[in-house]
Design an enzyme around this catalytic site. Structure first.
Site, PDB file in Angstrom:
ATOM      1  N   HIS A  10       0.795  -1.233   0.000  1.00 22.12           N
ATOM      2  CA  HIS A  10       0.000   0.000   0.000  1.00 22.12           C
ATOM      3  C   HIS A  10       0.821   1.274   0.000  1.00 22.12           C
ATOM      4  CE1 HIS A  10      -4.206  -1.319   0.468  1.00 22.12           C
ATOM      5  NE2 HIS A  10      -3.699  -2.368   1.078  1.00 22.12           N
ATOM      6  N   LYS A  14      -8.526  14.326   3.570  1.00 26.42           N
ATOM      7  CA  LYS A  14      -7.714  13.104   3.641  1.00 26.42           C
ATOM      8  C   LYS A  14      -6.838  13.255   4.874  1.00 26.42           C
ATOM      9  CE  LYS A  14      -6.324  13.983  -0.550  1.00 26.42           C
ATOM     10  NZ  LYS A  14      -6.539  12.717  -1.229  1.00 26.42           N
ATOM     11  N   ARG A  15      -6.072  12.200   5.225  1.00 23.31           N
ATOM     12  CA  ARG A  15      -5.162  12.341   6.355  1.00 23.31           C
ATOM     13  C   ARG A  15      -4.198  13.503   6.096  1.00 23.31           C
ATOM     14  NH1 ARG A  15      -5.264   8.496  10.746  1.00 23.31           N
ATOM     15  NH2 ARG A  15      -3.394   9.564  11.471  1.00 23.31           N
ATOM     16  N   LYS A  68       0.827  14.534   1.028  1.00 21.83           N
ATOM     17  CA  LYS A  68      -0.476  14.855   0.430  1.00 21.83           C
ATOM     18  C   LYS A  68      -0.598  16.359   0.127  1.00 21.83           C
ATOM     19  CE  LYS A  68      -2.730  10.881   2.630  1.00 21.83           C
ATOM     20  NZ  LYS A  68      -3.309  10.083   1.540  1.00 21.83           N
TER      21      LYS A  68
END
Length: 809
Positions: free
Chosen positions: A378, A535-536, A541
């Site tokens: 992942h 999102k986290r 990100k």
């Protein structure tokens, strides 16, 4: 602003009676009243909203139970290959509405509850989210369970029943504060405790090699108590099982260590054993090498494998007598999917059971293990890879350490035979990493011990082959596959956006505007562009890139207030791992920018900035249908897939994003011209790494970037703490791994294209329709069909199990 209609008001305009069968409605009402009667305690005559919720949940559960029992009987009769999805996270969210949708009960329940003078939406809001996951990985597991049931696979989800899930996030003075998520405090109507299947799990102790074989002795025992949750397929009467383990101390736990006077302490010490399932580790894409975490990982694996083997050996429904004793056919009847490296111990544990307990020859046991297990990778971020200290293993799992050494030795002998003299290759490919602290590389163990290794988007799977596991790919190229992630259209379209159409999309924005005004006391312009980044919180990100764009927009409005601007409501939401300082600083920056922008009269309703507190599945179900623009802006080559991107696409938001993760395939499906793609590609990032990334070049060359950075650095957005963001700016200028400044210019230019298109509703809507129409590939039904055929060796089935009220064949 027009006030959005409540569900009750909408019902006055159109009744759902025509949709829901009157018989179904009457039955739901009768069942609801019966459950309400038994829910209320004798000395309480007045029902609370929570009593109503539980009465409805139990009414709906009644429709599940018969199907659940019949499904399990069906599997025992047919004896199909069973799929075991092992995951330390299952981010299920709420269950009531999803169950009603999948059983086709929603209209009947809606009408029955309305007739009783109650509001279904209000009852749904009472349910606690089952937040047993951090983000994408745990939510993916939840979507996969839904798809496996819908496709008629004999599948089981196995994990831990954490007493406390992902923390509740409060924002206090702009900072994240964590609160414990006591999600079970009112009970959970969906689970069924199964004490009759309680199993022992061993820790510590010592290993003895004797003539009869190897024995693991003097261990400390913890009991694993299973709790089963039904997982209904969509309208096919299949109900699969998610089994979550809870840790219980055995009755003699520690008692023998004490004399009579230490009885109280001994009983209190039971908590030490039961702490194993107490709390979910709140880290996403970051490895924390704590002993308790390793205990959790072994606990779920050891209990699950005992369960799998019991089920393999007995083939009659409800019967525990072993029918099979030979393990030759084990891989034909059992598939184990490891969701990341967290359940990697399944590999040495299966070997331990086969070799030590079942007395299978080592080579045969290894062949069985490899054929049974498959591994999903992942992440490519090095800090996320699990690397456990050998010393910790030696103490906690001494037999497993021996087995891992033996696996590694045979593996390295094989590599050495193929590549004689290549010592560096042996070092790179070893499961054991030498150094100051000897470590076990769990990803290497997973690759060696599995017959299939997959990434979760095409670009990610290529990176896995070309860099992360390059040596292993050269050794066994046939083992590596891609399985692009997907989302369940039941929850992410039918449930959260039932009337997807232009007018309903407006309704979603009105509804969400009202919610934002109530929760955040900020006046929202519902005709503004809803620009959403949820999102986290993580540097890769790049919420910071979004912040720089917001500050740039703010400066442009201030410079020329009379100019026509496309109004925007920018929403950023997500949780930061409690120990991740920079992520917490990012939240503080967003809230600080918001408090300046939102109170500037010159800006008015042209720009609003909101940090969405406590982002979770149930909030995602509200914000995603209301979004116009979806931000997916990670540095190319860092986001394995993303699934939030797919949810926004399915619900009619346009994507602004980099060529990263599943964005690449979304652009392929819908046409790149129907997304807003910007910035460096993977090869550009690699080239920049080779050349050396110098953030100051961009800072000196781009006046708007320099202005924004200087404002953040000088305390413009934090006047009470002028130095608050100095360290953050220092990081951006001097050691930013994720190259925020390198993509700033392209990002701001791309956002200008977004504005331009938003001014043309007709053209915008064309692209929206194109995106929705092309989102079919990103259904988890497609993903699971590929797993089933390419990895597990089973075929999905559209066979409908007869409902409980009809006789079976």
């Amino acid at each position: 602003m027009a006030k959005p209609l409540t569900d009750s008001e909408k019902r006055k305009q159109i009744s759902v009676r025509g949709i829901a069968g009157l018989g179904d409605v009457a039955e739901v009402r009768k069942s609801f009243n019966r459950h309400l009667h038994f829910t209320l305690v004798k000395d309480r005559n007045v029902a609370t909203p929570r009593d109503y919720f539980f009465a409805l949940a139990h009414t709906v559960r009644d429709h599940l139970v018969g199907r659940w029992i019949r499904t399990q009987q069906h599997y025992y009769e047919r004896d199909p290959k069973r799929i075991y999805y092992l995951s330390l996270e299952f981010y299920m969210g709420r269950t009531l509405q999803n169950t009603m949708v999948n059983l086709g009960l929603q209209n009947a329940c809606d009408e029955a509850i309305y007739q009783l003078g109650l509001d279904l939406e209000e009852l749904e809001e009472i349910e606690e989210d089952a937040g047993l996951g951090n983000g994408g990985l745990g939510r993916l597991a939840a979507c996969f369970l839904d798809s496996m049931a819908t496709l008629g696979l004999a599948a089981y989800g196995y994990g831990i029943r954490y007493e406390f899930g992902i923390f509740n996030q409060k924002i206090v003075d702009g900072w994240q504060v964590e609160e414990a998520d006591d999600w079970l405090r009112y009970g959970n109507p969906w689970e069924k405790a199964r004490p009759e299947y309680m199993l022992p799990v061993h820790f510590y102790g010592r290993v003895e090699h004797c003539l009869e074989g190897v024995k693991w002795l003097d261990t400390q025992v913890v009991l694993a108590m299973p709790y089963d949750t039904p997982v209904p397929g969509y309208r096919n009467n299949t109900v699969n099982t998610m089994r979550l383990w809870s840790a219980k101390a055995p009755n003699d736990f520690k008692l023998h260590d004490f004399n009579v006077g230490g009885y109280i302490e001994a009983v209190l010490d039971r908590n030490l054993a039961e702490n194993i399932s107490r709390v979910l580790y709140p880290n996403d894409n970051f490895f924390e090498g704590k002993e308790l975490r390793l205990k959790q990982e072994y606990f779920v694996v050891a209990a699950t494998l005992q369960d799998i083997i019991r089920r393999f050996k007995s083939s009659k429904f409800g019967c525990r007598d072993p029918v099979r004793t030979c393990f030759e056919t084990f891989p034909d009847k059992v598939a184990i999917q490891l969701n990341d490296t967290h359940p990697a111990l399944a590999i040495p544990e299966l070997m331990r059971i086969l070799v030590d307990v079942e007395k299978v020859d080592w080579d045969k046991a290894w062949e069985i293990t490899k054929k049974t297990c498959a591994y999903t990778n992942h992440t490519v971020l090095p800090e996320a890879l699990e690397r456990w200290p050998v010393s910790m293993f030696e103490k906690l799992l001494p037999r497993h350490l021996e087995i891992i050494y033996a696996i590694n030795q045979r593996h390295l002998d094989h590599v050495a035979a193929l590549f004689p003299g290549d010592v560096d290759r042996l070092r790179r490919m070893s499961v054991i990493e030498e150094g100051d602290c000897k470590r076990i590389n769990m990803a290497h163990l997973c690759v060696i011990g599995s017959h299939a290794v997959n990434g979760v988007a095409r670009i990610h799977s290529e990176i896995v082959k070309q860099s992360v596991f390059k040596d292993f790919y050269e050794l066994e190229p046939e083992k590596f596959q891609n399985k692009t992630n997907g989302i369940t259209p039941r929850r992410w379209l039918l449930l959260c956006n039932p009337g997807l159409a232009g007018t309903i999309a407006e309704e979603n924005k009105l509804k969400f505007s009202a919610l934002l005004e109530k929760e955040y006391k900020v006046k929202i312009n519902p005709s503004s562009m809803f620009d959403v980044h949820v999102k986290r919180i993580h540097e890769y990100k790049r919420q910071l890139l979004n912040c720089l764009h917001i500050v740039t927009l703010y400066n442009r409005i201030k410079k020329d207030p009379a100019r026509a601007f496309v109004p925007r409501t920018v929403m950023i939401g997500g949780k930061a791992a409690p120990g991740y300082h920079m992520a917490k600083m990012i939240i503080k920056l967003v809230t600080s920018i918001g408090s300046v922008v939102n109170h500037d009269p010159v800006v008015g309703d042209k720009l609003k900035v909101i940090f969405l507190e406590n982002y979770r599945v149930s909030l995602a179900e509200k914000v995603i249908p209301a979004a116009d623009l979806s931000q997916q802006i990670s540095t190319a080559g860092t986001e394995a897939s993303g699934t939030g991107n797919m949810k926004f696409m399915l619900n009619g938001a346009l994507t602004i994003g980099t060529m990263d993760g599943a964005n690449v395939e979304m652009a392929e499906e819908a046409g790149a011209e129907n997304l807003f793609i910007f910035g460096m590609r993977v090869e550009d990032v690699e080239a920049l790494d080779r050349k050396g990334y110098n953030a100051r070049e961009y800072y000196d060359r781009l006046p708007e970037l320099k202005q924004a950075v200087d404002q953040i650095s000088s305390g413009f957005f934090s006047p009470k703490e002028p130095d608050c963001f100095r360290d953050m700016v220092n990081m951006l200028l001097n050691h930013d791994r994720f190259k925020v400044f390198a993509d700033y210019e392209a990002y701001v230019a791309c956002q200008a294209q977004v504005d331009q298109l938003y001014r043309n509703p007709r053209e915008w809507t064309k692209k929206v329709i194109r995106n929705i129409a092309c989102s079919g590939k990103f259904s988890s039904d497609r993903t699971i069909t590929e797993y089933a055929r390419d990895i597990w060796g089973v075929e999905p089935s559209d066979l409908q199990i007869p409902p409980p009220n009809l006789p079976r064949d």
